[in-house]
Design a protein around this motif. Structure first.
Motif, PDB file in Angstrom:
ATOM      1  N   GLY A 185      13.223  -3.148 -10.419  1.00  0.00           N
ATOM      2  CA  GLY A 185      12.099  -3.514 -11.268  1.00  0.00           C
ATOM      3  C   GLY A 185      11.559  -4.898 -10.962  1.00  0.00           C
ATOM      4  O   GLY A 185      10.341  -5.119 -10.993  1.00  0.00           O
ATOM      5  N   GLU A 192       3.501  -5.720  -7.411  1.00  0.00           N
ATOM      6  CA  GLU A 192       2.294  -5.478  -8.197  1.00  0.00           C
ATOM      7  C   GLU A 192       1.597  -6.784  -8.545  1.00  0.00           C
ATOM      8  O   GLU A 192       0.356  -6.841  -8.566  1.00  0.00           O
ATOM      9  CB  GLU A 192       2.661  -4.685  -9.445  1.00  0.00           C
ATOM     10  N   ARG A 197       0.569  -1.909  -4.101  1.00  0.00           N
ATOM     11  CA  ARG A 197       1.260  -0.783  -4.714  1.00  0.00           C
ATOM     12  C   ARG A 197       2.601  -0.583  -4.006  1.00  0.00           C
ATOM     13  O   ARG A 197       2.650  -0.487  -2.773  1.00  0.00           O
ATOM     14  CB  ARG A 197       0.419   0.489  -4.612  1.00  0.00           C
ATOM     15  N   ASN A 215      13.317   7.079 -14.932  1.00  0.00           N
ATOM     16  CA  ASN A 215      12.983   5.656 -14.828  1.00  0.00           C
ATOM     17  C   ASN A 215      11.927   5.294 -13.788  1.00  0.00           C
ATOM     18  O   ASN A 215      11.323   4.223 -13.879  1.00  0.00           O
ATOM     19  CB  ASN A 215      14.249   4.855 -14.506  1.00  0.00           C
ATOM     20  N   SER A 217       8.537   4.970 -11.961  1.00  0.00           N
ATOM     21  CA  SER A 217       7.117   5.064 -12.262  1.00  0.00           C
ATOM     22  C   SER A 217       6.388   5.854 -11.184  1.00  0.00           C
ATOM     23  O   SER A 217       6.678   5.725  -9.993  1.00  0.00           O
ATOM     24  CB  SER A 217       6.517   3.655 -12.347  1.00  0.00           C
ATOM     25  N   THR A 218       5.431   6.661 -11.601  1.00  0.00           N
ATOM     26  CA  THR A 218       4.630   7.403 -10.628  1.00  0.00           C
ATOM     27  C   THR A 218       3.667   6.489  -9.873  1.00  0.00           C
ATOM     28  O   THR A 218       2.987   6.939  -8.947  1.00  0.00           O
ATOM     29  CB  THR A 218       3.836   8.530 -11.312  1.00  0.00           C
ATOM     30  N   GLU A 219       3.618   5.214 -10.245  1.00  0.00           N
ATOM     31  CA  GLU A 219       2.831   4.257  -9.477  1.00  0.00           C
ATOM     32  C   GLU A 219       3.517   3.903  -8.159  1.00  0.00           C
ATOM     33  O   GLU A 219       2.884   3.340  -7.264  1.00  0.00           O
ATOM     34  CB  GLU A 219       2.596   2.982 -10.297  1.00  0.00           C
TER      35      GLU A 219
END
Length: 318
Positions: A185, A192, A197, A215, A217-219
């Motif tokens: 994270g 970011e 990305r 957990n 993220s689709t980003e």
């Protein structure tokens, strides 16, 4: 980004990512890899003349994106202690990025922060999850993103961080559970914040599927990888199927092939990807030969580039 379909080739500027340098400088007790370029080196393994030949081949094959693994290959201003003999200055790398972009390539940076592939971080590779480590990681992400002009994507690696993958190391350190997610994270936030990305290898999900989909993220762009012949009877459980699971969970993907084990794996990967991933979530394909940018490895790169061209034809003919 989804307007561009990326035919991507992983190229190595730095290559200190597998085994530690031998402890004994005379080589009496130093470990040996399965080939002579796997141990970490105090000299950069990068042939500029061959690199120019390779990029010309890539352009002819239809490659439009280069994923450049930097590692120890750059003399970072924030951490010059990571450089080795022959590391490029930021000015030299900037000039090369301009050349590649003028040739029509998008160039995406890669810094692999997996504990199994971070020998390039020197002593910091033994300081995971400390305040010193976080500062170094965030410094490097910020500096590289700036050097690349805030690229659309930034690859963080994060593959194979297991004890098994470090079984030949003299010093073994891994993260797992909440610590893996916390450190990851921090990296994602840094990427970011730099306007990029994040993009990673997806194999953490092979052995941590529930945690991954709860957990992740689709980003974060995903590159699952499988280097076999797509015979389900031969593949490790869940590896091929992970492409389908990522699709079900709505992740953007850049499936990854390689000629590491099967010469035409990349074109097989293309054939599988186009039939299992929705077009709006299929951002491209990535070829990863995993050999250094040296003329002596030309035959491996020639084979990989030829299969990339074959994969592109399969895609265009679909």
């Amino acid at each position: 980004m989804k307007d561009k379909f990326r035919w991507t080739y992983l190229a190595h500027l730095g290559y200190n990512m597998w085994l530690e340098p031998p402890i004994d400088p005379l080589g009496i007790h130093g470990q040996k890899g399965w080939c002579d370029h796997v141990d970490a080196s105090s000299k950069l393994r990068f042939d500029e003349n061959y690199w120019r030949e390779m990029t010309a081949q890539l352009k002819e094959a239809g490659c439009n994106t280069i994923l450049l693994d930097l590692g120890e290959g750059v003399r970072y201003e924030s951490h010059p202690e990571l450089a080795v003999e022959g590391s490029l200055s930021k000015e030299q790398l900037s000039a090369e990025l301009s050349r590649l972009r003028n040739e029509g390539f998008e160039v995406i940076p890669k810094l692999n922060f997996s504990a199994s592939h971070d020998i390039w971080l020197g002593e910091y590779s033994r300081m995971l999850s400390t305040s010193v480590y976080y500062r170094v990681v965030e410094d490097l992400i910020r500096e590289v993103a700036e050097l690349f002009g805030s690229p659309e994507l930034f690859h963080l690696g994060m593959d194979e961080e297991t004890a098994e993958n470090q079984r030949s190391n003299n010093y073994v350190v891994i993260r797992q559970g909440e610590q893996w997610w916390y450190d990851f994270g921090r990296m994602v936030n840094a990427v970011e914040h730099a306007g990029c990305r994040p993009w990673i290898w997806s194999d953490y999900a092979w052995h941590n599927e529930e945690s991954f989909f709860a957990n992740m993220s689709t980003e974060v762009v995903q590159s699952n990888w499988y280097y076999g012949d797509f015979d389900p009877a031969k593949a490790a459980l869940g590896v091929i199927e992970m492409y389908d699971k990522l699709e079900v969970h709505g992740f953007d993907q850049i499936p990854t092939g390689s000629n590491w084990s099967v010469p035409d794996n990349f074109s097989r990967t293309v054939r599988y990807g186009v039939s299992h991933i929705a077009p709006d979530r299929l951002l491209g394909f990535l070829q990863t030969p995993w050999y250094p940018t040296l003329h002596r490895e030309k035959s491996r790169h020639d084979q990989a580039i030829a299969d990339m061209a074959a994969g592109r034809k399969i895609y265009e003919d679909k």
